[in-house]
Design a protein around this motif. Structure first.
Motif, PDB file in Angstrom:
ATOM      1  N   THR A  19      70.846 150.988  36.021  1.00 58.00           N
ATOM      2  CA  THR A  19      71.247 151.073  34.613  1.00 58.00           C
ATOM      3  C   THR A  19      70.360 150.213  33.717  1.00 58.00           C
ATOM      4  O   THR A  19      70.082 150.583  32.580  1.00 58.00           O
ATOM      5  CB  THR A  19      72.725 150.671  34.445  1.00 58.00           C
ATOM      6  N   LEU A  20      69.892 149.080  34.236  1.00 57.15           N
ATOM      7  CA  LEU A  20      68.944 148.264  33.465  1.00 57.15           C
ATOM      8  C   LEU A  20      67.639 149.011  33.264  1.00 57.15           C
ATOM      9  O   LEU A  20      67.058 148.999  32.173  1.00 57.15           O
ATOM     10  CB  LEU A  20      68.701 146.934  34.183  1.00 57.15           C
ATOM     11  N   ARG A  21      67.175 149.643  34.312  1.00 59.06           N
ATOM     12  CA  ARG A  21      65.929 150.420  34.215  1.00 59.06           C
ATOM     13  C   ARG A  21      66.048 151.533  33.176  1.00 59.06           C
ATOM     14  O   ARG A  21      65.111 151.806  32.426  1.00 59.06           O
ATOM     15  CB  ARG A  21      65.600 151.029  35.585  1.00 59.06           C
ATOM     16  N   ASP A  22      67.209 152.159  33.131  1.00 57.88           N
ATOM     17  CA  ASP A  22      67.408 153.291  32.219  1.00 57.88           C
ATOM     18  C   ASP A  22      67.784 152.846  30.806  1.00 57.88           C
ATOM     19  O   ASP A  22      67.917 153.698  29.915  1.00 57.88           O
ATOM     20  CB  ASP A  22      68.508 154.210  32.763  1.00 57.88           C
ATOM     21  N   GLY A  23      67.989 151.553  30.586  1.00 58.15           N
ATOM     22  CA  GLY A  23      68.421 151.089  29.271  1.00 58.15           C
ATOM     23  C   GLY A  23      69.796 151.581  28.905  1.00 58.15           C
ATOM     24  O   GLY A  23      70.096 151.813  27.725  1.00 58.15           O
ATOM     25  N   ALA A  24      70.668 151.724  29.895  1.00 58.07           N
ATOM     26  CA  ALA A  24      71.996 152.296  29.675  1.00 58.07           C
ATOM     27  C   ALA A  24      72.942 151.293  29.029  1.00 58.07           C
ATOM     28  O   ALA A  24      72.799 150.081  29.181  1.00 58.07           O
ATOM     29  CB  ALA A  24      72.582 152.775  31.004  1.00 58.07           C
ATOM     30  N   ASN A  25      73.927 151.823  28.328  1.00 59.42           N
ATOM     31  CA  ASN A  25      75.073 151.035  27.871  1.00 59.42           C
ATOM     32  C   ASN A  25      76.103 151.060  28.991  1.00 59.42           C
ATOM     33  O   ASN A  25      76.514 152.130  29.445  1.00 59.42           O
ATOM     34  CB  ASN A  25      75.676 151.643  26.603  1.00 59.42           C
ATOM     35  N   VAL A  26      76.522 149.877  29.430  1.00 61.16           N
ATOM     36  CA  VAL A  26      77.393 149.789  30.599  1.00 61.16           C
ATOM     37  C   VAL A  26      78.618 148.939  30.281  1.00 61.16           C
ATOM     38  O   VAL A  26      78.501 147.859  29.702  1.00 61.16           O
ATOM     39  CB  VAL A  26      76.639 149.178  31.801  1.00 61.16           C
ATOM     40  N   ILE A  27      79.770 149.438  30.698  1.00 62.94           N
ATOM     41  CA  ILE A  27      81.006 148.675  30.673  1.00 62.94           C
ATOM     42  C   ILE A  27      81.416 148.468  32.123  1.00 62.94           C
ATOM     43  O   ILE A  27      81.659 149.424  32.855  1.00 62.94           O
ATOM     44  CB  ILE A  27      82.134 149.411  29.921  1.00 62.94           C
ATOM     45  N   SER A  28      81.476 147.211  32.552  1.00 66.96           N
ATOM     46  CA  SER A  28      81.812 146.883  33.932  1.00 66.96           C
ATOM     47  C   SER A  28      83.151 146.163  33.967  1.00 66.96           C
ATOM     48  O   SER A  28      83.374 145.214  33.218  1.00 66.96           O
ATOM     49  CB  SER A  28      80.717 145.991  34.540  1.00 66.96           C
ATOM     50  N   PHE A  29      84.033 146.641  34.838  1.00 62.23           N
ATOM     51  CA  PHE A  29      85.347 146.031  35.005  1.00 62.23           C
ATOM     52  C   PHE A  29      85.431 145.387  36.388  1.00 62.23           C
ATOM     53  O   PHE A  29      85.229 146.053  37.407  1.00 62.23           O
ATOM     54  CB  PHE A  29      86.458 147.077  34.897  1.00 62.23           C
ATOM     55  N   GLY A  30      85.749 144.094  36.444  1.00 66.19           N
ATOM     56  CA  GLY A  30      86.034 143.444  37.707  1.00 66.19           C
ATOM     57  C   GLY A  30      84.896 142.605  38.257  1.00 66.19           C
ATOM     58  O   GLY A  30      83.720 142.784  37.911  1.00 66.19           O
ATOM     59  N   GLY A  31      85.273 141.666  39.117  1.00 67.25           N
ATOM     60  CA  GLY A  31      84.297 140.894  39.855  1.00 67.25           C
ATOM     61  C   GLY A  31      83.680 139.738  39.112  1.00 67.25           C
ATOM     62  O   GLY A  31      82.598 139.269  39.498  1.00 67.25           O
ATOM     63  N   ILE A  32      84.322 139.228  38.047  1.00 70.27           N
ATOM     64  CA  ILE A  32      83.729 138.107  37.317  1.00 70.27           C
ATOM     65  C   ILE A  32      84.610 136.861  37.416  1.00 70.27           C
ATOM     66  O   ILE A  32      84.503 135.945  36.604  1.00 70.27           O
ATOM     67  CB  ILE A  32      83.438 138.452  35.842  1.00 70.27           C
ATOM     68  N   GLY A  33      85.464 136.814  38.429  1.00 71.47           N
ATOM     69  CA  GLY A  33      86.289 135.635  38.652  1.00 71.47           C
ATOM     70  C   GLY A  33      85.531 134.555  39.409  1.00 71.47           C
ATOM     71  O   GLY A  33      84.292 134.539  39.446  1.00 71.47           O
ATOM     72  N   GLN A  44      72.893 145.143  26.954  1.00 70.51           N
ATOM     73  CA  GLN A  44      73.775 146.310  26.786  1.00 70.51           C
ATOM     74  C   GLN A  44      74.750 146.490  27.944  1.00 70.51           C
ATOM     75  O   GLN A  44      75.336 147.562  28.096  1.00 70.51           O
ATOM     76  CB  GLN A  44      72.954 147.594  26.592  1.00 70.51           C
ATOM     77  N   HIS A  45      74.934 145.467  28.743  1.00 68.50           N
ATOM     78  CA  HIS A  45      75.907 145.490  29.828  1.00 68.50           C
ATOM     79  C   HIS A  45      77.047 144.533  29.478  1.00 68.50           C
ATOM     80  O   HIS A  45      76.807 143.339  29.276  1.00 68.50           O
ATOM     81  CB  HIS A  45      75.268 145.057  31.149  1.00 68.50           C
ATOM     82  N   ALA A  46      78.266 145.055  29.415  1.00 71.60           N
ATOM     83  CA  ALA A  46      79.442 144.236  29.130  1.00 71.60           C
ATOM     84  C   ALA A  46      80.179 143.963  30.432  1.00 71.60           C
ATOM     85  O   ALA A  46      80.605 144.897  31.120  1.00 71.60           O
ATOM     86  CB  ALA A  46      80.359 144.948  28.146  1.00 71.60           C
ATOM     87  N   LEU A  47      80.289 142.674  30.782  1.00 71.40           N
ATOM     88  CA  LEU A  47      81.006 142.279  31.990  1.00 71.40           C
ATOM     89  C   LEU A  47      82.417 141.866  31.595  1.00 71.40           C
ATOM     90  O   LEU A  47      82.618 140.836  30.937  1.00 71.40           O
ATOM     91  CB  LEU A  47      80.287 141.117  32.678  1.00 71.40           C
ATOM     92  N   LEU A  48      83.389 142.658  32.019  1.00 68.54           N
ATOM     93  CA  LEU A  48      84.787 142.438  31.669  1.00 68.54           C
ATOM     94  C   LEU A  48      85.594 142.152  32.929  1.00 68.54           C
ATOM     95  O   LEU A  48      85.232 142.607  34.024  1.00 68.54           O
ATOM     96  CB  LEU A  48      85.367 143.666  30.958  1.00 68.54           C
ATOM     97  N   PRO A  49      86.707 141.434  32.796  1.00 64.90           N
ATOM     98  CA  PRO A  49      87.548 141.169  33.971  1.00 64.90           C
ATOM     99  C   PRO A  49      88.263 142.429  34.436  1.00 64.90           C
ATOM    100  O   PRO A  49      88.315 143.445  33.732  1.00 64.90           O
ATOM    101  CB  PRO A  49      88.540 140.118  33.458  1.00 64.90           C
ATOM    102  N   GLY A  50      88.822 142.332  35.631  1.00 63.91           N
ATOM    103  CA  GLY A  50      89.550 143.476  36.164  1.00 63.91           C
ATOM    104  C   GLY A  50      90.963 143.604  35.643  1.00 63.91           C
ATOM    105  O   GLY A  50      91.579 144.671  35.760  1.00 63.91           O
ATOM    106  N   LEU A  62      74.279 141.161  38.478  1.00 61.66           N
ATOM    107  CA  LEU A  62      73.563 141.565  37.278  1.00 61.66           C
ATOM    108  C   LEU A  62      72.338 140.671  37.059  1.00 61.66           C
ATOM    109  O   LEU A  62      71.256 141.159  36.705  1.00 61.66           O
ATOM    110  CB  LEU A  62      74.485 141.524  36.065  1.00 61.66           C
ATOM    111  N   ALA A  63      72.496 139.377  37.268  1.00 60.97           N
ATOM    112  CA  ALA A  63      71.353 138.471  37.126  1.00 60.97           C
ATOM    113  C   ALA A  63      70.260 138.830  38.122  1.00 60.97           C
ATOM    114  O   ALA A  63      69.064 138.870  37.776  1.00 60.97           O
ATOM    115  CB  ALA A  63      71.804 137.023  37.327  1.00 60.97           C
ATOM    116  N   THR A  64      70.642 139.111  39.354  1.00 64.96           N
ATOM    117  CA  THR A  64      69.672 139.465  40.384  1.00 64.96           C
ATOM    118  C   THR A  64      68.942 140.748  40.023  1.00 64.96           C
ATOM    119  O   THR A  64      67.717 140.845  40.134  1.00 64.96           O
ATOM    120  CB  THR A  64      70.370 139.612  41.749  1.00 64.96           C
ATOM    121  N   ALA A  65      69.696 141.742  39.593  1.00 66.14           N
ATOM    122  CA  ALA A  65      69.082 143.018  39.224  1.00 66.14           C
ATOM    123  C   ALA A  65      68.112 142.867  38.061  1.00 66.14           C
ATOM    124  O   ALA A  65      67.093 143.557  37.991  1.00 66.14           O
ATOM    125  CB  ALA A  65      70.162 144.037  38.876  1.00 66.14           C
TER     126      ALA A  65
END
Length: 248
Positions: A57-71, A139-145, A82-85
């Motif tokens: 998604t970073l390569r494609d310049g996509a708008n991303v909404i991510s739910f979960g995994g930020i605890g 353009q990536h939103a990291l949201l809680p689950g 996301l940092a690694t990618a």
């Protein structure tokens, strides 16, 4: 109008221990702001898989909404993935850390404080429930689950980082007792004659829109183009001697 990819992350969803609630709300919220859902992925709590998804998604310049995994537990991998990618460091966001310290005092350490670690260059997404922020990065939103937190945070992202758009115009027609196999030629001609529109054929044995077997045809795109395509489709249906009525 923008297009969005949604990522729903967590083994608990894929195993069935919890039922996903995010997809339906994300779709409704995006559409309310005039945006389209371009795709949805359900991902396990496996770092390599999450990294690969974000790299795409970073390569494609996509708008991303991510739910979960930020605890702050060992199965929360989204922030580091996301940092690694992106090829950047996972760094402590001072404002996010201050919010966690203000909320939890000495209990912020040694674990909760890690929820302030985001990809370098992130801005914060305020959390109105417990003040533990999410992050917005390229353009990536990291949201809680947790839905009670994630859904108002999604609303904030869309109103803060994007302008409301306008969804494509949709025309639809329902053909009672229609048979797809007998109308493939009509569909092919329509798509060939109207290359700028999207076309769909949805057969059904009966649903809330029409109780008996039918096909619902739709044309989607710029208003004039979608209506012109539907006009031609109706003419073809008339020529085939088929009854139809406009879908609502």
């Amino acid at each position: 109008m923008a297009q969005f990819q949604v990522m729903i992350i967590g083994d608990e969803i894929l195993s069935g221990r919890r039922q996903d609630q995010h997809f339906a709300v994300a779709l409704k919220t995006l559409q309310a702001h005039g945006h389209q859902l371009a795709g949805v992925r359900y991902l396990p709590d496996t770092p390599a898989i999450i990294v690969r998804a974000f790299a795409e998604t970073l390569r494609d310049g996509a708008n991303v909404i991510s739910f979960g995994g930020i605890g702050a537990t060992p199965d929360d991998h989204t922030r580091l993935a996301l940092a690694t990618a992106a090829g950047v460091e996972l760094v402590r966001h001072l404002e996010a850390a201050a919010l966690i310290e203000a909320k939890f005092a000495e209990q912020a350490y040694p674990h909760r404080i890690h929820m302030a670690d985001f990809p370098d260059g992130s801005s914060l997404i305020p959390n109105p429930v417990n003040q533990v922020a999410g992050a917005f990065f390229r353009q990536h939103a990291l949201l809680p689950g947790f839905p009670s937190m994630a859904w108002p945070m999604l609303e904030w992202v869309l109103t803060t980082h994007y302008q409301d758009g306008a969804l494509p115009h949709v025309c639809s027609v329902i053909v009672p007792d229609g048979r797809e196999g007998e109308l493939v030629g009509v569909m092919q001609t329509l798509v060939s004659d109207h290359p700028t529109i999207s076309f769909s054929s949805l057969p059904s044995f009966g649903n809330a829109r029409h109780a008996t077997p039918h096909i619902e045809f739709s044309t989607t795109g710029e208003k004039a183009a979608a209506e012109a395509a539907m006009h031609d489709l109706k003419a073809q249906l008339d020529a085939c001697g088929l009854l139809w009525f406009v879908g609502k």
